[in-house]
Write an enzyme that holds these catalytic residues in place. Structure first.
Site, PDB file in Angstrom:
ATOM      1  N   HIS B  67       0.818  -1.208   0.000  1.00  0.00           N
ATOM      2  CA  HIS B  67       0.000   0.000   0.000  1.00  0.00           C
ATOM      3  C   HIS B  67       0.857   1.266   0.000  1.00  0.00           C
ATOM      4  O   HIS B  67       0.577   2.239  -0.703  1.00  0.00           O
ATOM      5  CB  HIS B  67      -0.939  -0.042   1.217  1.00  0.00           C
ATOM      6  CG  HIS B  67      -1.700   1.214   1.441  1.00  0.00           C
ATOM      7  ND1 HIS B  67      -1.341   2.139   2.388  1.00  0.00           N
ATOM      8  CD2 HIS B  67      -2.798   1.709   0.821  1.00  0.00           C
ATOM      9  CE1 HIS B  67      -2.195   3.143   2.356  1.00  0.00           C
ATOM     10  NE2 HIS B  67      -3.088   2.915   1.420  1.00  0.00           N
ATOM     11  N   GLU B  70       2.223   1.853  -3.379  1.00  0.00           N
ATOM     12  CA  GLU B  70       1.180   2.420  -4.245  1.00  0.00           C
ATOM     13  C   GLU B  70       1.140   3.944  -4.102  1.00  0.00           C
ATOM     14  O   GLU B  70       1.130   4.679  -5.092  1.00  0.00           O
ATOM     15  CB  GLU B  70      -0.173   1.805  -3.861  1.00  0.00           C
ATOM     16  CG  GLU B  70      -1.375   2.422  -4.554  1.00  0.00           C
ATOM     17  CD  GLU B  70      -2.515   2.716  -3.568  1.00  0.00           C
ATOM     18  OE1 GLU B  70      -2.930   3.880  -3.486  1.00  0.00           O
ATOM     19  OE2 GLU B  70      -2.982   1.782  -2.875  1.00  0.00           O
ATOM     20  N   HIS B  71       1.163   4.420  -2.856  1.00  0.00           N
ATOM     21  CA  HIS B  71       1.167   5.872  -2.631  1.00  0.00           C
ATOM     22  C   HIS B  71       2.371   6.538  -3.277  1.00  0.00           C
ATOM     23  O   HIS B  71       2.263   7.619  -3.828  1.00  0.00           O
ATOM     24  CB  HIS B  71       1.212   6.166  -1.127  1.00  0.00           C
ATOM     25  CG  HIS B  71      -0.136   6.292  -0.507  1.00  0.00           C
ATOM     26  ND1 HIS B  71      -0.544   7.431   0.127  1.00  0.00           N
ATOM     27  CD2 HIS B  71      -1.175   5.431  -0.420  1.00  0.00           C
ATOM     28  CE1 HIS B  71      -1.776   7.257   0.594  1.00  0.00           C
ATOM     29  NE2 HIS B  71      -2.173   6.050   0.275  1.00  0.00           N
ATOM     30  N   GLU B 144      -4.514   8.103   7.198  1.00  0.00           N
ATOM     31  CA  GLU B 144      -5.399   7.147   6.530  1.00  0.00           C
ATOM     32  C   GLU B 144      -5.705   5.979   7.475  1.00  0.00           C
ATOM     33  O   GLU B 144      -6.844   5.539   7.602  1.00  0.00           O
ATOM     34  CB  GLU B 144      -4.747   6.642   5.234  1.00  0.00           C
ATOM     35  CG  GLU B 144      -5.685   5.785   4.383  1.00  0.00           C
ATOM     36  CD  GLU B 144      -5.026   5.310   3.083  1.00  0.00           C
ATOM     37  OE1 GLU B 144      -3.859   5.664   2.831  1.00  0.00           O
ATOM     38  OE2 GLU B 144      -5.693   4.580   2.336  1.00  0.00           O
TER      39      GLU B 144
END
Lengths: 423, 425
Positions: B67, B70-71, B144
């Site tokens: 994740h 991905e950012h 997040e």
């Protein structure tokens, strides 16, 4: 254009959207009525009770069984507020006959079921069925209590509630627990009959449809029996005057949250009809995209938030800035947001920013016809307003917006309310 | 290109595997102005230990790397951010990470598709990680993670996974924890990138009004040369078939309790999985779907407010059934659900009911072909599971009542069932 409308009777309009983009047909009936405290809870309850049974199909199970047999046609209903109106929405989606594994005509039957649910409720002792009303009252109570479950949504709703304290728009679309107590099968049925006489009725059909469908609707017994009416609803007022205020109201409330939810409710003052397009562009530059000031400066540069953005509520001329932040960062974030507003006012954005914003709006408005429900929603919002703008014209008007016009909006934006949900 | 056609729903898909190993799937769709492209790598939150094919080095990574990566993919060496560039073209761009894959995408309804494709294919092939930009991201992802901490539905799901699995990484938060992401640095990101973002581990899907042959050439032109790579060895701890715990409860700020019943299934057999998936969806709808006796009973007693969410999730590493909903009395729902299963097992499935629900499920599959975005995402996710999405329509008729009964007896077992509940404070 693939869209046509036709008044069946006064206050009852058939809208037809011809499109071959989908495997489904979507049918909808919208009942529009004025939003007020007196009836907001009754309307929300009514939508729920109507789906429980009809004269032909007295129970929910019978409705479901019929829909499942039609290859899982799906029924959905709900209430919404649009401007100062409350809308009861009923949808039925079914597979277009072309894509069924066998030769059948499910469209006609689906329309009949939909009309049956809305206009032909199951009655017992000349009123709505007591058992259904009681059960749905209980359920609605839980839905209203469920307001707190989604914290971001809750903070946003609370901010609107505070901004529109004694005005219709401040009402919660699902109504109030206090009002539920006074509702019974008889007075709800009385209310239903009143609504059937006075609501604005819009019927939408969308799909790869032939001419026959309009005739089927016009010749439908239920539709034929409806009376013409002078519909009681609010045409969306284009200029709502808002007073200038010296200091924004600051509200902070506590709940068990790890992340604080900060909402700023902004007024756009003295907005004109054309100004709605200017405001749309203004909003995208401020907080409507990943290139926006909010996203770039509050999220990317300052690393203060994961969600940081703004939305423009067109009917009410409000912009809402929303951020999820660490609670101790409240002051810091607020200052940074004010600075973004100041930058907008000072014209600290480029022609490129404007072009990007226009492209983004054009592409999102341009893709409205790519989803059946969004296309219906678009034409319905045109119906509620006092003029008709096609999707092409809408994009054209966006593209004509100038920097000066955006600055004009920037100078007329004021913070009305600051709402903070913390622990 | 290999062409597969579904005559029932009148759609075609073109499949191509390039020499470098990249899988390409093109689903041409006329009558739409929308174009959707999604490029995914078979790398998700469950892949936290592996052997790099280039060096044979065994790598352990902190939770949340897929994740995090991905950012960070959007940031470019020249100082631009590809998400901004795509948005500036008026394209709706995004990315997401799941348990088993990470995907980068955009949607286009203008004439900027190929400009967007330039940017998408460029940034996915060119990572740029520095100490500084990695540190900065920790603040954003930290927010997040905290946002999800306040989300009861998310907690409910994680607790269900914790009930069903002992060690399987599906029980981890996709984003990791504040603590685990604090250990992430450019080196670990590059190691993962170099291993998993190799074309042989990726699939690119496009849906929209295209000529497949032309589009294929356009994609090939944008690929940078890469040396072939051997297979990636992923190391997962072995997981037995029993469940970890029978139930788990957490208190959070919710108005009414929410619950999720999980049933752990054996690892799916790839030949059978589509058929099994269809049968399970039919069974779940028969047991507790909208027209079921059980739903009627629970609705009328006020124990269910709306029909529960029914789901069967699986990858190569896990498979489970999920039944989730809101109820003031989750234990009662759970008991009744178990009782209904026993009743079905004892009495067999009613033919009329079975056929009716089968029709409904067929309709549900057809509806998925309404949107280019859904089509592309479905083909991508299915491809990482070794499935061709059309099979759901094509194999539909092979699911018989007898087969569904067999699945009912095999899968819906009380020993492998658990419930997670979130209650109000």
């Amino acid at each position: 254009m693939n869209y046509k409308k036709e008044e069946l009777k006064q206050g009852i309009t058939l809208h037809k959207i011809n499109t071959n983009k989908f495997k489904t047909n979507l049918f909808a009936v919208f009942l529009t009525t004025k939003l007020d405290r007196e009836s907001v809870t009754k309307n929300a309850l009514l939508a729920a009770v109507l789906r429980r049974g009809t004269k032909k199909m007295p129970t929910q199970e019978e409705i479901s069984i019929n829909l499942e047999n039609m290859y899982g046609a799906s029924f959905d209903c709900g209430v919404e507020k649009t401007g100062d109106n409350q809308i009861l929405k009923f949808y039925l989606e079914s597979i277009n006959n072309e894509f069924l594994p066998s030769q059948e005509n499910v469209s006609k039957e689906c329309l009949e079921i939909l009309f049956d649910i809305v206009f032909n409720p199951f009655l017992e002792d000349s009123k709505l069925k007591q058992e259904y009303v009681d059960r749905e009252k209980e359920n609605l109570k839980q839905i209203i209590q469920g307001k707190i479950d989604n914290k971001s949504k809750y903070a946003y709703d609370r901010c609107i509630e505070e901004m529109y304290k004694d005005a219709p728009y401040g009402l919660y679309k699902f109504g109030y627990i206090d009002d539920l107590e006074h509702i019974n099968a008889q007075n709800l049925y009385d209310h239903y009959r009143e609504l059937m006489k006075s609501a604005k009725i819009d019927i939408f059909v969308s799909g790869d449809l032939n001419e026959q469908i309009s005739n089927e609707i016009k010749n439908n017994e239920i539709i034929k029996n409806l009376q013409g009416r002078t519909p009681q609803y609010n045409v969306n007022v284009e200029n709502e005057s808002k007073p200038r205020i010296s200091e924004p109201r600051v509200i902070s409330e506590s709940m068990q949250v790890t992340q604080g939810k900060l909402i700023l409710g902004l007024d756009v003052l003295n907005n004109k009809k054309e100004g709605k397009y200017w405001t749309s562009v203004y909003n995208v530059i401020l907080g409507g995209s990943a290139n926006s000031k909010m996203f770039q400066n509050v999220r990317e540069k300052a690393s203060l938030a994961y969600s940081a953005g703004s939305t423009y509520l067109r009917q009410k001329d409000n912009i809402f800035i929303k951020c999820g932040i660490d609670i101790p960062n409240y002051e810091k974030t607020l200052e940074l947001i004010k600075e973004q507003l100041k930058q907008m006012e000072n014209g600290e954005f480029t022609e490129e920013d404007i072009d990007n914003a226009k492209l983004l709006i054009a592409s999102s408005v341009g893709s409205i016809p790519e989803a059946q429900d969004s296309e219906i929603t678009y034409y319905f919002s045109q119906e509620l307003s006092d003029e008709f703008i096609s999707i092409e014209d809408y994009i054209k008007r966006i593209n004509e917006v100038t920097k000066e016009q955006i600055l004009d909006i920037a100078k007329n934006v004021q913070i009305n309310t600051i709402y903070f949900l913390k622990d | 290109m290999k062409i597969i056609e579904s005559t029932k729903i009148k759609e075609k898909a073109y499949f191509e595997k390039l020499e470098n190993g990249l899988n390409i799937i093109i689903i041409p769709k006329q009558n739409t102005n929308k174009k959707y492209v999604i490029w995914g790598t078979n790398f998700g939150s469950i892949d936290n230990r592996f052997i790099m094919p280039q060096t044979n080095e065994e790598v352990f990574i902190p939770d949340g790397v897929a994740h995090f990566l991905e950012h960070k993919m959007f940031e470019q060496e020249n100082g631009t951010n590809s998400l901004d560039v795509l948005m500036a073209l008026g394209l709706d761009a995004n990315a997401y990470t799941t348990n088993d894959h990470t995907a980068y995408l955009f949607e286009c309804s203008s004439d900027k598709f190929y400009e967007g494709l330039d940017e998408l294919m460029n940034y996915v092939q060119n990572p740029y990680f520095t100490n500084e930009n990695v540190e900065k991201e920790k603040g954003i992802i930290g927010q997040e993670i905290m946002m999800y901490d306040d989300d009861p539905g998310f907690k409910l799901y994680l607790n269900t996974m914790d009930c069903l699995y002992h060690k399987n990484p599906v029980k981890l938060d996709i984003a990791g924890t504040i603590e685990s992401i604090s250990k992430i640095n450019p080196d670990v990101l590059y190691k993962c990138y170099n291993t998993f973002y190799h074309p042989s581990n990726m699939t690119l899907v496009v849906c929209g009004d295209f000529k497949p042959e032309d589009l294929l050439e356009e994609i090939k032109r944008r690929l940078q040369p890469k040396e072939n790579q051997g297979e990636i060895k992923r190391i997962y701890e072995s997981e037995d078939e029993t469940i970890n715990k029978k139930s788990k409860e957490t208190n959070m700020e919710v108005s009414t309790p929410i619950f999720m019943i999980g049933i752990k299934d054996k690892l799916p057999d790839s030949d059978e999985i589509v058929k099994k998936h269809i049968a399970i969806e039919i069974l779940l709808n028969m047991l507790i779907g909208k027209s079921s006796d059980l739903y009627k009973e629970l609705y009328n007693s006020g124990d269910l407010l709306s029909e529960p969410d029914l789901d069967y999730e699986f990858s190569k590493l896990y498979a489970h059934i999920l039944v989730g909903g809101q109820s003031k009395n989750p234990e009662l729902v759970y008991e009744k659900f178990k009782g209904e299963i026993s009743k079905f097992k004892k009495n067999g499935l009613d033919e009329g009911h079975f056929e009716r629900i089968k029709r409904k499920i067929y309709g549900d599959y057809v509806v998925e072909y309404n949107s280019v975005a859904e089509i592309a995402r479905m083909f991508l996710a299915d491809s990482f599971k070794g499935i061709n999405s059309f099979d759901y329509i094509e194999k539909f008729n092979t699911v018989t009542r007898e087969y569904a009964e067999q699945i009912l007896n095999q899968v819906f077992s009380e020993d492998r069932m658990a419930i997670s509940i979130i209650r109000p404070k």
